[in-house]
Design a protein around this motif. Structure first.
Motif, PDB file in Angstrom:
ATOM      1  N   ILE A  75       0.872  -0.927  -0.093  1.00 34.65           N
ATOM      2  CA  ILE A  75       0.069   0.160   0.062  1.00 34.65           C
ATOM      3  C   ILE A  75       0.936   1.075  -0.143  1.00 34.65           C
ATOM      4  CG2 ILE A  75      -1.580   1.066   1.327  1.00 34.65           C
ATOM      5  CD1 ILE A  75      -2.370  -1.379   2.289  1.00 34.65           C
ATOM      6  N   ASP A  76       1.951   1.500   0.984  1.00 32.59           N
ATOM      7  CA  ASP A  76       3.105   2.227   0.889  1.00 32.59           C
ATOM      8  C   ASP A  76       3.731   2.312  -0.995  1.00 32.59           C
ATOM      9  OD1 ASP A  76       3.360   4.355   2.225  1.00 32.59           O
ATOM     10  OD2 ASP A  76       5.163   3.349   3.323  1.00 32.59           O
ATOM     11  N   TRP A  77       3.451   1.619  -1.456  1.00 29.20           N
ATOM     12  CA  TRP A  77       4.138   1.916  -2.542  1.00 29.20           C
ATOM     13  C   TRP A  77       3.139   2.400  -3.612  1.00 29.20           C
ATOM     14  CZ3 TRP A  77       5.403  -4.518  -3.533  1.00 29.20           C
ATOM     15  CH2 TRP A  77       6.059  -4.656  -2.691  1.00 29.20           C
ATOM     16  N   VAL A  78       2.559   2.139  -2.611  1.00 31.68           N
ATOM     17  CA  VAL A  78       1.505   3.040  -4.052  1.00 31.68           C
ATOM     18  C   VAL A  78       0.993   4.906  -3.768  1.00 31.68           C
ATOM     19  CG1 VAL A  78      -0.754   3.327  -4.765  1.00 31.68           C
ATOM     20  CG2 VAL A  78       0.123   0.883  -4.570  1.00 31.68           C
ATOM     21  N   PHE A  79       0.869   4.744  -2.488  1.00 26.82           N
ATOM     22  CA  PHE A  79       0.613   5.804  -1.295  1.00 26.82           C
ATOM     23  C   PHE A  79       2.061   7.026  -1.761  1.00 26.82           C
ATOM     24  CE2 PHE A  79      -3.569   4.109  -0.770  1.00 26.82           C
ATOM     25  CZ  PHE A  79      -3.852   5.029  -0.504  1.00 26.82           C
ATOM     26  N   GLY A  80       3.074   6.313  -1.276  1.00 32.41           N
ATOM     27  CA  GLY A  80       4.120   6.887  -1.289  1.00 32.41           C
ATOM     28  C   GLY A  80       4.991   7.903  -2.629  1.00 32.41           C
ATOM     29  N   PRO A  81       4.871   6.918  -3.450  1.00 30.08           N
ATOM     30  CA  PRO A  81       5.373   7.748  -5.189  1.00 30.08           C
ATOM     31  C   PRO A  81       4.015   8.859  -5.339  1.00 30.08           C
ATOM     32  CG  PRO A  81       5.759   5.260  -5.227  1.00 30.08           C
ATOM     33  CD  PRO A  81       5.532   5.491  -4.066  1.00 30.08           C
ATOM     34  N   ILE A  82       2.997   8.869  -5.953  1.00 31.28           N
ATOM     35  CA  ILE A  82       2.108   9.328  -5.266  1.00 31.28           C
ATOM     36  C   ILE A  82       2.279  10.653  -4.572  1.00 31.28           C
ATOM     37  CG2 ILE A  82      -0.190   9.501  -5.275  1.00 31.28           C
ATOM     38  CD1 ILE A  82      -1.127   7.222  -5.908  1.00 31.28           C
ATOM     39  N   ALA A  83       2.576  10.964  -3.405  1.00 27.26           N
ATOM     40  CA  ALA A  83       2.421  11.881  -2.923  1.00 27.26           C
ATOM     41  C   ALA A  83       3.692  12.555  -2.923  1.00 27.26           C
ATOM     42  CB  ALA A  83       2.991  10.805  -1.025  1.00 27.26           C
ATOM     43  N   ASN A  84       4.328  11.718  -3.266  1.00 28.84           N
ATOM     44  CA  ASN A  84       6.133  12.732  -4.266  1.00 28.84           C
ATOM     45  C   ASN A  84       5.722  13.202  -4.765  1.00 28.84           C
ATOM     46  OD1 ASN A  84       7.648  11.186  -1.546  1.00 28.84           O
ATOM     47  ND2 ASN A  84       9.139  10.802  -2.894  1.00 28.84           N
ATOM     48  N   PHE A  85       4.961  12.329  -5.806  1.00 24.70           N
ATOM     49  CA  PHE A  85       4.747  13.070  -7.073  1.00 24.70           C
ATOM     50  C   PHE A  85       4.504  15.100  -6.743  1.00 24.70           C
ATOM     51  CE2 PHE A  85       1.914  13.866 -10.582  1.00 24.70           C
ATOM     52  CZ  PHE A  85       3.009  13.803 -11.602  1.00 24.70           C
ATOM     53  N   LEU A  86       2.690  14.372  -6.578  1.00 24.80           N
ATOM     54  CA  LEU A  86       1.953  16.130  -5.575  1.00 24.80           C
ATOM     55  C   LEU A  86       3.237  16.655  -5.104  1.00 24.80           C
ATOM     56  CD1 LEU A  86      -1.252  14.410  -5.558  1.00 24.80           C
ATOM     57  CD2 LEU A  86      -0.731  14.744  -6.936  1.00 24.80           C
ATOM     58  N   ALA A  87       3.567  16.343  -3.878  1.00 22.73           N
ATOM     59  CA  ALA A  87       4.665  17.482  -3.761  1.00 22.73           C
ATOM     60  C   ALA A  87       5.485  18.247  -4.561  1.00 22.73           C
ATOM     61  CB  ALA A  87       5.593  16.770  -1.804  1.00 22.73           C
ATOM     62  N   ALA A  88       6.423  17.637  -4.559  1.00 24.24           N
ATOM     63  CA  ALA A  88       7.299  18.042  -5.857  1.00 24.24           C
ATOM     64  C   ALA A  88       6.855  18.920  -6.509  1.00 24.24           C
ATOM     65  CB  ALA A  88       7.817  16.600  -6.161  1.00 24.24           C
ATOM     66  N   LEU A  89       6.106  18.374  -7.610  1.00 23.63           N
ATOM     67  CA  LEU A  89       4.915  18.738  -8.957  1.00 23.63           C
ATOM     68  C   LEU A  89       5.079  20.242  -8.176  1.00 23.63           C
ATOM     69  CD1 LEU A  89       4.090  18.570 -11.362  1.00 23.63           C
ATOM     70  CD2 LEU A  89       1.756  18.031 -10.414  1.00 23.63           C
ATOM     71  N   GLY A  90       4.327  20.301  -6.854  1.00 25.60           N
ATOM     72  CA  GLY A  90       3.919  21.616  -6.050  1.00 25.60           C
ATOM     73  C   GLY A  90       5.120  22.345  -5.566  1.00 25.60           C
ATOM     74  N   VAL A  91       6.172  21.797  -5.417  1.00 22.43           N
ATOM     75  CA  VAL A  91       7.118  22.545  -5.461  1.00 22.43           C
ATOM     76  C   VAL A  91       8.040  23.126  -6.482  1.00 22.43           C
ATOM     77  CG1 VAL A  91       9.781  23.123  -4.814  1.00 22.43           C
ATOM     78  CG2 VAL A  91       7.956  21.501  -3.308  1.00 22.43           C
ATOM     79  N   TYR A  92       7.293  22.141  -8.100  1.00 16.36           N
ATOM     80  CA  TYR A  92       7.761  22.737  -9.246  1.00 16.36           C
ATOM     81  C   TYR A  92       6.990  24.020  -9.390  1.00 16.36           C
ATOM     82  CZ  TYR A  92       9.249  22.867 -14.208  1.00 16.36           C
ATOM     83  OH  TYR A  92       9.114  22.497 -15.575  1.00 16.36           O
ATOM     84  N   ALA A  93       5.965  23.714  -9.744  1.00 18.02           N
ATOM     85  CA  ALA A  93       4.530  24.540 -10.126  1.00 18.02           C
ATOM     86  C   ALA A  93       5.242  26.566  -9.122  1.00 18.02           C
ATOM     87  CB  ALA A  93       3.439  24.699  -9.729  1.00 18.02           C
ATOM     88  N   SER A  94       5.500  25.908  -7.891  1.00 18.46           N
ATOM     89  CA  SER A  94       5.419  27.565  -7.355  1.00 18.46           C
ATOM     90  C   SER A  94       6.788  28.176  -8.166  1.00 18.46           C
ATOM     91  CB  SER A  94       6.050  26.790  -5.823  1.00 18.46           C
ATOM     92  OG  SER A  94       5.853  28.135  -5.509  1.00 18.46           O
TER      93      SER A  94
END
Length: 163
Positions: A75-94
């Motif tokens: 379950i963490d194999w799915v949620f972890g990468p999604i969380a990292n993707f959204l977090a990194a994407l938010g930083v990049y967009a900022s």
């Protein structure tokens, strides 16, 4: 294969490897209901000059690799990468929207903290695993420490090195 693609692939591979290695090495801090994932300070890399999609992808892959060692299993194999993707994407967009300045940094860090808190704290730990709601606060505090404080330290060090 172009030289530009090769450099980008090498950079994202190094980012993924460092994120995963740091997370696994600090396992007791990185996994669990109360966590301060020090490697999440790296989530500000997409904000730094010279970094971009390579950092977003590298951090996403690094999150997957790191979570192969997670006690929460697949379950963490799915949620972890999604969380990292959204977090990194938010930083990049900022960075793209507000520029490489302190306002952009703070907004990017806030977006990353919110992404991790919602996906991991609320989505995975609270909704999926049924851990009491306080886990959301624990994840939030851990991310403020790792992204808010750790990310700001990385940003300051990077700025000093770059002049």
């Amino acid at each position: 294969m172009s030289a530009k693609f090769s450099i980008m692939a090498a950079r994202l591979s190094v980012i993924a490897a460092v994120y995963a290695a740091l997370t696994i090495a600090l396992g007791p801090l990185a996994y669990g209901e109360i966590q301060v994932r020090i490697s999440d300070a790296m989530l500000i890399l997409p904000f730094l000059a010279g970094f971009g999609w390579d950092a977003v992808v590298g951090l996403t892959i690094g999150g997957f690799l790191a979570n192969l060692a997670s006690p929460f299993g697949y379950i963490d194999w799915v949620f972890g990468p999604i969380a990292n993707f959204l977090a990194a994407l938010g930083v990049y967009a900022s960075k793209k929207i507000f520029g490489e300045n302190i306002v952009g940094l703070v907004i990017g860090e806030i977006l990353a903290i919110i992404a991790i808190t919602l996906v991991i704290g609320y989505g995975e730990l609270y909704l999926v695993f049924g851990i009491p709601w306080m886990v959301i606060i624990y994840v939030l505090i851990g991310e403020v420490i790792s992204i808010g404080i750790g990310g700001t330290i990385i940003y300051g060090a990077f700025k000093r090195l770059r002049g």
